[in-house]
Each structure stands twice: as C-alpha cells, then as structure tokens.
Design a protein around this motif. Structure first.
Motif, mmCIF file in Angstrom:
data_model
loop_
_atom_site.group_PDB
_atom_site.id
_atom_site.type_symbol
_atom_site.label_atom_id
_atom_site.label_comp_id
_atom_site.label_asym_id
_atom_site.label_seq_id
_atom_site.Cartn_x
_atom_site.Cartn_y
_atom_site.Cartn_z
ATOM 1 N N SER A 222 0.852 -1.189 0.000
ATOM 2 C CA SER A 222 0.000 0.000 0.000
ATOM 3 C C SER A 222 0.886 1.237 0.000
ATOM 4 O O SER A 222 2.026 1.195 0.438
ATOM 5 N N LYS A 223 0.314 2.329 -0.481
ATOM 6 C CA LYS A 223 1.017 3.600 -0.380
ATOM 7 C C LYS A 223 0.716 4.171 1.004
ATOM 8 O O LYS A 223 -0.431 4.443 1.330
ATOM 9 N N ASN A 224 1.739 4.292 1.806
ATOM 10 C CA ASN A 224 1.600 4.851 3.148
ATOM 11 C C ASN A 224 2.122 6.279 3.127
ATOM 12 O O ASN A 224 3.186 6.537 2.572
ATOM 13 N N LYS A 225 1.414 7.193 3.714
ATOM 14 C CA LYS A 225 1.899 8.567 3.807
ATOM 15 C C LYS A 225 2.460 8.756 5.204
ATOM 16 O O LYS A 225 1.734 8.669 6.188
ATOM 17 N N SER B 210 9.260 7.383 -1.782
ATOM 18 C CA SER B 210 8.671 7.189 -3.110
ATOM 19 C C SER B 210 7.691 8.276 -3.512
ATOM 20 O O SER B 210 7.462 8.487 -4.691
ATOM 21 N N GLY B 211 7.116 8.979 -2.567
ATOM 22 C CA GLY B 211 6.155 10.008 -2.917
ATOM 23 C C GLY B 211 6.682 11.396 -2.668
ATOM 24 O O GLY B 211 5.993 12.385 -2.796
ATOM 25 N N SER C 31 7.559 10.900 2.369
ATOM 26 C CA SER C 31 6.382 10.041 2.304
ATOM 27 C C SER C 31 6.684 8.804 1.498
ATOM 28 O O SER C 31 7.503 8.832 0.607
ATOM 29 N N ILE C 32 6.025 7.717 1.861
ATOM 30 C CA ILE C 32 6.269 6.460 1.159
ATOM 31 C C ILE C 32 4.953 5.903 0.670
ATOM 32 O O ILE C 32 3.911 6.282 1.136
#
Length: 196
Positions: free
Chosen positions: A6-9, A190-191, A195-196
C-alpha cells in the motif's frame, strides 16, 4: 501502523525506524537534494516547470545519511539498495561515498537511465540519471541476482506524475532480479522526501 503493498503517507525515517533489523530484501532510495540547483543557480528555481520540484522539502546531508544508515540496518545480508543520484553528485564526489560511511554497503554496479529527453546543464545537457547499485555485505552475485540480461544503459521515457518520476519497467526488472515471492521491497521516499 504501516500496510504492506500500500502507499503509506508518513515520514520515511519514522517508517524505517519502525522496521526490525534485517527484514528487507531490496530497497530504492531517491534522495531529495538541492545540490545541483544550488550550484547552477539559474535564478528561475520555483517558477514554471521546476516549481513542483522546488516545492518539495529538501534533504540535507545529515538526513540523507540517516536514511542510508537506517536502510543498511533493515536490509538483509547481501540485500540491495538502488540509490538514485544525478551527474552533479556523482562527478563532484559530494555525498555518495560519504553517505556510505559506517554502513555495510559495497558499490557493485551502476545503471545509467537514459530519460529520452534533454534537461538542464551549462555545458552538456542532462539526459540521464544514475542508479548506483549497492549490496550489503557479504557481496554475492549469482545467489542474489537472477536476471543477468539487464543492460547498464536503460532507455525509458516516463510520464511525469511526480517531480522525481522514475522508470517503472527498470524498477520492475530490478525487483524481479533481486527478490523472490514473499520478500519485502522498500522505498522510504517514493512520494517525496518524507512520504512512502
């Protein structure tokens, strides 16, 4: 707290610090540095097409080192870190090798990503980025890398959905080459820088 697949912020350092030692097989890291922008001083930073990049929080040297040290801690022995660098940091020796002090990382390869478009530059115009391939000790090749057909110059044009968009097909090949089903792949920035 963090979900797999999942994309975790979150703050990337907080994520890294939440992971147990030696649990990750492969990691990617794209430091958000300003070195080349500060050196070239075009005077138009933060305007027009460079605005999105300049709006992202920047990492100082200590922050980059903290990320790399934590990645070293969480990687399994012989695990890989794919570290994105630009020509400025690579040629000037600023960072890169100094970032690896007090880690078990060994420089084992480098892949040049030809972005298929021309960028900035005073003399030659930048068309590439560099992926430094680091392996945590002990260094092994055949037992830890299954795809021996990946070229060291990779051409891939990407749709810019983020100021630091990277070549998806190359990253897919690298993940497939260095992991097996059930392994965890990490990208703590990554974001954006935190943020990942």
């Amino acid at each position: 707290m963090y979900k797999l697949n999942s994309k975790n912020k979150a703050n990337g350092l907080d994520l890294l610090r939440s992971l147990k030692d030696k649990t990750i097989k492969t990691a990617f890291f794209d430091p958000q540095y300003r070195g080349v922008l500060d050196k070239l001083k075009y005077g138009n930073e933060g305007k027009g097409r460079g605005k999105a990049r300049c709006d992202l929080p920047q990492m100082d040297e200590d922050t980059i080192k903290a990320f790399i040290k934590e990645i070293d801690r969480v990687l399994k022995p012989s695990g890989y870190l794919f570290l994105w660098v630009d020509k400025f940091h690579l040629c000037n020796g600023i960072g890169v090798l100094g970032w690896l002090n007090d880690t078990e990382f060994n420089l084992v390869d480098m892949i040049v990503w030809d972005k298929c478009k021309i960028g900035m530059g005073y003399r030659s115009r930048r068309k590439s980025e560099y992926l430094v391939v680091l392996q945590k000790s002990p260094v092994k090749a055949k037992a830890c890398w299954s795809d021996h057909a990946i070229p060291d110059v990779w051409q891939e044009k990407v749709e810019k959905v983020h100021p630091h968009s990277k070549p998806i097909e190359l990253q897919k090949r690298l993940i497939a080459a260095t992991t097996v089903e059930g392994d965890i792949v990490l990208d703590p920035a990554s974001g954006g820088v935190f943020s990942i």
